[in-house]
Scaffold this motif. Structure first.
Motif, PDB file in Angstrom:
ATOM      1  N   LYS A 342     -21.931   7.644   9.254  1.00 14.02           N
ATOM      2  CA  LYS A 342     -21.297   8.668  10.095  1.00 14.02           C
ATOM      3  C   LYS A 342     -19.940   8.189  10.609  1.00 14.02           C
ATOM      4  N   LYS A 343     -19.903   6.942  11.076  1.00 12.54           N
ATOM      5  CA  LYS A 343     -18.638   6.391  11.582  1.00 12.54           C
ATOM      6  C   LYS A 343     -17.591   6.274  10.477  1.00 12.54           C
ATOM      7  N   VAL A 344     -18.039   5.834   9.307  1.00 11.37           N
ATOM      8  CA  VAL A 344     -17.101   5.645   8.193  1.00 11.37           C
ATOM      9  C   VAL A 344     -16.530   6.983   7.737  1.00 11.37           C
ATOM     10  N   LEU A 345     -17.367   7.997   7.651  1.00  8.98           N
ATOM     11  CA  LEU A 345     -16.879   9.323   7.247  1.00  8.98           C
ATOM     12  C   LEU A 345     -15.846   9.845   8.234  1.00  8.98           C
ATOM     13  N   GLN A 346     -16.104   9.626   9.515  1.00 10.33           N
ATOM     14  CA  GLN A 346     -15.123  10.066  10.520  1.00 10.33           C
ATOM     15  C   GLN A 346     -13.805   9.328  10.358  1.00 10.33           C
ATOM     16  N   GLU A 347     -13.880   8.040  10.053  1.00  9.55           N
ATOM     17  CA  GLU A 347     -12.656   7.261   9.855  1.00  9.55           C
ATOM     18  C   GLU A 347     -11.916   7.717   8.599  1.00  9.55           C
ATOM     19  N   LEU A 348     -12.640   8.024   7.544  1.00 12.56           N
ATOM     20  CA  LEU A 348     -11.996   8.513   6.326  1.00 12.56           C
ATOM     21  C   LEU A 348     -11.290   9.836   6.585  1.00 12.56           C
ATOM     22  N   ILE A 349     -11.923  10.704   7.364  1.00 12.53           N
ATOM     23  CA  ILE A 349     -11.286  11.979   7.716  1.00 12.53           C
ATOM     24  C   ILE A 349     -10.035  11.724   8.530  1.00 12.53           C
ATOM     25  N   SER A 350     -10.115  10.777   9.463  1.00 14.30           N
ATOM     26  CA  SER A 350      -8.947  10.451  10.284  1.00 14.30           C
ATOM     27  C   SER A 350      -7.788   9.961   9.426  1.00 14.30           C
ATOM     28  N   ILE A 351      -8.091   9.146   8.426  1.00  8.67           N
ATOM     29  CA  ILE A 351      -7.034   8.644   7.530  1.00  8.67           C
ATOM     30  C   ILE A 351      -6.468   9.786   6.689  1.00  8.67           C
ATOM     31  N   LEU A 352      -7.326  10.679   6.230  1.00  8.85           N
ATOM     32  CA  LEU A 352      -6.841  11.826   5.464  1.00  8.85           C
ATOM     33  C   LEU A 352      -5.904  12.696   6.288  1.00  8.85           C
ATOM     34  N   MET A 353      -6.172  12.788   7.581  1.00  6.33           N
ATOM     35  CA  MET A 353      -5.367  13.654   8.445  1.00  6.33           C
ATOM     36  C   MET A 353      -4.124  12.954   8.983  1.00  6.33           C
ATOM     37  N   PRO A 368       0.547   5.382   5.366  1.00  6.06           N
ATOM     38  CA  PRO A 368      -0.650   6.219   5.530  1.00  6.06           C
ATOM     39  C   PRO A 368      -0.803   7.249   4.429  1.00  6.06           C
ATOM     40  N   ARG A 369       0.289   7.636   3.797  1.00  2.49           N
ATOM     41  CA  ARG A 369       0.189   8.620   2.712  1.00  2.49           C
ATOM     42  C   ARG A 369      -0.563   8.016   1.524  1.00  2.49           C
ATOM     43  N   ILE A 370      -0.289   6.742   1.239  1.00  2.00           N
ATOM     44  CA  ILE A 370      -0.988   6.092   0.128  1.00  2.00           C
ATOM     45  C   ILE A 370      -2.435   5.771   0.511  1.00  2.00           C
ATOM     46  N   LEU A 371      -2.655   5.373   1.762  1.00  2.00           N
ATOM     47  CA  LEU A 371      -4.014   5.114   2.200  1.00  2.00           C
ATOM     48  C   LEU A 371      -4.856   6.379   2.152  1.00  2.00           C
ATOM     49  N   SER A 372      -4.241   7.525   2.437  1.00  2.00           N
ATOM     50  CA  SER A 372      -4.999   8.777   2.369  1.00  2.00           C
ATOM     51  C   SER A 372      -5.380   9.102   0.924  1.00  2.00           C
ATOM     52  N   LEU A 373      -4.509   8.744  -0.021  1.00  2.00           N
ATOM     53  CA  LEU A 373      -4.882   8.890  -1.434  1.00  2.00           C
ATOM     54  C   LEU A 373      -6.086   8.018  -1.761  1.00  2.00           C
ATOM     55  N   ALA A 374      -6.066   6.795  -1.251  1.00  2.00           N
ATOM     56  CA  ALA A 374      -7.196   5.886  -1.488  1.00  2.00           C
ATOM     57  C   ALA A 374      -8.473   6.447  -0.871  1.00  2.00           C
ATOM     58  N   ALA A 375      -8.353   7.050   0.325  1.00  2.00           N
ATOM     59  CA  ALA A 375      -9.528   7.644   0.971  1.00  2.00           C
ATOM     60  C   ALA A 375     -10.082   8.788   0.136  1.00  2.00           C
ATOM     61  N   ALA A 402     -10.052  18.456   5.560  1.00  2.00           N
ATOM     62  CA  ALA A 402      -9.223  17.256   5.395  1.00  2.00           C
ATOM     63  C   ALA A 402      -8.845  17.058   3.932  1.00  2.00           C
ATOM     64  N   LEU A 403      -9.781  17.302   3.024  1.00  2.00           N
ATOM     65  CA  LEU A 403      -9.469  17.183   1.599  1.00  2.00           C
ATOM     66  C   LEU A 403      -8.496  18.277   1.163  1.00  2.00           C
ATOM     67  N   LEU A 404      -8.662  19.480   1.714  1.00  2.75           N
ATOM     68  CA  LEU A 404      -7.726  20.558   1.387  1.00  2.75           C
ATOM     69  C   LEU A 404      -6.317  20.196   1.840  1.00  2.75           C
ATOM     70  N   PHE A 405      -6.194  19.652   3.039  1.00  2.74           N
ATOM     71  CA  PHE A 405      -4.882  19.230   3.521  1.00  2.74           C
ATOM     72  C   PHE A 405      -4.341  18.083   2.675  1.00  2.74           C
TER      73      PHE A 405
END
Length: 855
Positions: A342-353, A368-375, A402-405
């Protein structure tokens, strides 16, 4: 000379086996040779361990020790101990640094070496540790801290588990002396030494885990987080075979230290990198289980650091480990526990956003743009091996959006950013944008929305998302299909969108607003619309291109929803639609529920859009205002209608033909809504608008509403007395514009409001020239006002309007009696003679010549 001397020592020692006389020459002076070597080492810089002289000196000492008939091993080692101690003492204030340099050289000999070498190296460490406890000059300071404490404790603790008993004893002795030295350096802690005696440490050697507990008790007050990280790193590296130490103890060390330590971002990254680098070689079950626990413990305490570190370790999850990648294996470890997942998914969403456009570093660590690609890539890999579907389902709306964005962000990546991320994936068929879209598809399929995926595919939605030109169209298609999901999910998505849009963020607000506006078509979200009403004012004033017009289309949807406005089905093409497909204004009265009136809070903000710099926003505001006027009641209705009528007049001449048409139609509706005492004021505004409406009967925009019969090409004398102006209107007959039709209908309504039947009759047959004559005949005192109203039309981009304005000014000039007024008419016409159109300039010249005798 130093190097020659040291090289000659090595040469002598290497020839002893062939010529013993050579050694005899050296044997009786070997102590002097050793002392000379010691002096040479003392002269070397203490902060540089790898100088050529220092390396050559070590080789000379090794050569002398290996030579036959030399000092006994114990004597040689004793000489080496003396030399090392001298090096430390002679360094003065830099003694701590020199001590750490020596330990740095000795530690590698304690592992992956023959047992005898390990034992001797450990003995040197122990002798040196004993010596430093008796050296009063050796003191740590703020500038010279004992940074090797963690590495020493880690190595020495592991060496206590070596097979050789002597090595274990030396390691325990070194730990004891090291503890004593640290306590001496930190006397302010007042730690009693008797609690950690050498005998007690020796007793602990009987069992591995009590040994570790005892060691940690000794050093727990002195180990900084950085020291604990060093111990963890050493222990992790010792988990892969072949290992000279106990893998069980190393695993336990990792478990214990990772549970209660406080780490920083860089330290967590070091631990994750070490696990990532060694995991492919670790096969022992107890070691793998230990790494599982460490990852879960770190994730529980530092979820953001763990997620960021894992993304940096492997942005594309490509390094192989069996049938999976190393990174995927580590992600699966993290997702094996629900709370951690649960915590990891929230962090992945935060990185995507987190899409800061200001950060454009060329490394994955800072971008962060490249890290969001990695996420995005990570989420795809995790969903392909579902182990946390319940946790994904709980945050599906947030993850989906978050994925749509992220798809939107990816369309804006620079070529350099794409190459940075995708250099490991040159052979992959997925580009970054296609990978992001694929993540959305995988998420929907995993959560049971295969029908939506297929429907979006059939409408070309996925392909539309790939391009910046068609991206928003793709978002609309996706939104429309997601409206077919169960109501609880629609509600959750809508609520999350409203929450996100409560704070402006230019990186994703346009996509979010497009999705939200599309969802306003859901008829079962009426109780949730208050959230949209709260955020719309902020975005109506947004500087983002296209945002105000988008919001206005959303407000228009609110006013036409079945649960908001009764008397029409949403989506039907009734009276609220223009024949050409444009939304217009309702003609009939509509019965409104109280919910509809809530949209009136936006009325001031919508009216502001009439002065917007964007023609799309002005055009979108007009239908909305028409619907809102129907919701007003009593005095408020008449007052607002008068205010709106005043704002509509400048829009009659807007550059956009749609705005001209819609503003004229809305003005016509305002005539019908004013009642009571306000009617008199409305009549005045109508009188002031007659001239512009008459002139727009000649509007020739591109929006053709109908094709009336051709206008006969009659001589000007048939319409104007005295043979005025034989020049015909530009363009002659043909199709007329939508603005023409709107003006014609507005003039009919104006005639009815003013109770002027002749105007209604003339407007119905579009006799513009006759209307001009009637205007002057009905009220000659307004001739001057009509002149001023005509003047701006001489600058119109439409040749037809300039030509008609000249005609009307000529007609007005016939009614002027004062010389001053005639001078103004002549001045205006003289300017018109300079018009680029030959027809307009010719008519202006003729009119000036006709009016000159009157002047």
């Amino acid at each position: 000379q130093k190097l020659k001397f040291l090289a000659s020592v090595c040469s002598v020692c290497s020839t002893i086996s062939m010529d013993s006389t050579v050694w005899n020459n050296l044997y009786f002076c070997q102590l002097e040779v050793v002392e000379t070597v010691e002096v040479l080492l003392q002269e070397e810089p203490t902060d540089q361990l790898s100088t050529t002289v220092r390396q050559q000196a070590m080789l000379a000492i090794a050569a002398m020790r290996a030579a036959p008939k030399t000092l006994s091993p114990s004597q040689t080692l004793a000489a080496m101990d003396s030399m090392l101690q001298s090096l430390v003492c002679s360094a003065g204030t830099l003694g701590v640094m020199e001590l750490q340099n020596i330990y740095q050289v000795l530690l590698p000999f304690t592992s992956s070496q023959p047992a005898l070498v390990q034992k001797r190296a450990m003995a040197r460490i122990a002798r040196l540790a004993s010596f430093i406890t008796t050296c009063p000059l050796l003191q740590c300071s703020k500038t010279q801290q004992f940074v090797m404490l963690g590495k020493l404790v880690g190595h020495l603790t592991l060496c206590c588990t070596c097979k050789d008993k002597g090595t274990r004893h030396e390691a325990a002795e070194a730990l004891h002396h090291l503890h004593t030295f640290i306590v001496q350096q930190l006397t302010w802690l007042c730690v009693p030494l008797w609690l950690h005696s050498q005998d007690a440490l020796g007793d602990a050697l009987g069992d591995k885990f009590p040994l570790l507990t005892f060691v940690l008790q000794m050093f727990t007050k002195y180990l900084q987080p950085s020291d604990q990280v060093e111990i963890i790193l050493i222990a992790i590296k010792s988990l892969k075979p072949p290992s000279a130490y106990s893998i069980s103890l190393a695993s336990h060390m990792v478990d214990v230290l990772a549970q209660d330590s406080a780490f920083q971002m860089g330290q967590v990254l070091n631990i994750l990198w070490t696990i990532y680098g060694n995991l492919p070689y670790i096969k022992v079950v107890v070691a793998l289980q230990s790494l599982d626990r460490v990852l879960l413990a770190l994730t529980s305490k530092y979820p953001s650091e763990v997620v960021a570190s894992l993304l940096q370790c492997s942005p594309t999850c490509t390094r192989a480990l069996g049938s999976h990648s190393v990174a995927v294996t580590m992600w699966k470890m993290v997702f094996s526990e629900p709370q951690a997942a649960k915590k990891v998914l929230q962090e992945l969403i935060s990185i995507l956003m987190n899409q800061s456009l200001r950060k454009t570093s060329t490394s994955t660590k800072d971008n962060p743009r490249i890290l969001s690609l990695a996420a995005t890539r990570t989420i795809t890999e995790i969903l392909l091996h579902p182990t946390c579907l319940r946790e994904v389902d709980a945050i599906f709306p947030q993850l989906f959006l978050a994925l749509l964005f992220q798809v939107s962000f990816t369309t804006e990546l620079t070529l350099q950013e794409v190459q940075i991320f995708w250099k490991e994936h040159q052979q992959d068929l997925f580009t970054p944008i296609r990978s992001a879209v694929q993540s959305m598809r995988v998420l929907l399929c995993t959560m049971g929305f295969e029908s939506q995926v297929l429907a979006i595919e059939a409408q070309g939605g996925w392909n539309a998302l790939h391009s910046t030109q068609t991206h928003l169209m793709g978002v609309r298609i996706v939104a429309r299909e997601m409206m077919k999901t169960p109501r609880p999910l629609r509600y959750a998505i809508f609520s999350h969108l409203a929450e996100l849009l409560s704070v402006e963020d230019p990186t994703w607000e346009m996509v979010a607003m497009v999705f939200l506006v599309e969802m306003l078509g859901c008829t079962d979200l009426s109780e949730d619309l208050d959230r949209a009403l709260k955020i719309f004012p902020m975005y109506l004033r947004s500087q983002c291109l296209g945002m105000p017009s988008l919001v206005l289309r959303g407000i228009l949807r609110l006013t036409k929803m079945p649960d908001m406005v009764a008397g029409g089905e949403s989506g039907g093409h009734g009276e609220g639609y223009h024949p050409c497909g444009r939304l217009l204004l309702y003609k009939k009265e509509v019965a409104c529920f109280p919910q509809a009136k809530k949209s009136l809070v936006l009325l001031p903000y919508v009216m502001e859009q009439l002065q917007s710099d964007e023609s799309d926003a002005r055009a979108a505001a007009l239908p909305v205002l028409g619907d809102m006027l129907r919701l007003l009641e009593g005095k408020t209705s008449s007052h607002t209608t008068l205010e709106l009528a005043e704002k509509l007049r400048p829009l009659f001449d807007d550059e956009s033909d749609i705005v001209r048409e819609l503003s004229i139609r809305l003005f016509q509706n305002t005539m019908e809504l004013v009642v009571g005492a306000k009617t008199k004021k409305m009549k005045k505004k109508v009188w002031d608008s007659l001239v512009p409406l008459v002139l727009h009967l000649h509007d020739k925009d591109n929006n053709v509403a109908k094709n009336p019969p051709p206008c006969p090409q009659l001589p000007f004398s048939h319409c104007c007395p005295d043979g005025w102006g034989g020049t015909c209107a530009p363009g002659g007959g043909g199709s007329i514009s939508a603005s023409h039709q709107a003006s014609q209908e507005a003039l009919c309504s104006a005639g009815r409001l003013l109770k002027w039947g002749q105007l209604v009759q003339l407007a119905d047959t579009a006799q513009a020239w006759r209307i001009c004559e009637c205007l002057l005949a009905r009220n000659r005192s307004k001739a001057k006002d009509y002149l001023y109203q005509n003047h701006p039309y001489l600058q119109s981009p439409q040749e037809h309007l300039r030509w008609e304005a000249v005609r009307f000014i000529g007609l007005i000039g016939r009614q002027m009696n004062e010389d001053k007024e005639m001078e103004y008419v002549t001045e205006v016409l003289e300017d018109a003679r300079k018009d680029i159109s030959p027809l307009v300039s010719s008519l202006a010249t003729q009119t000036v010549l006709i009016l000159r005798p009157r002047r």
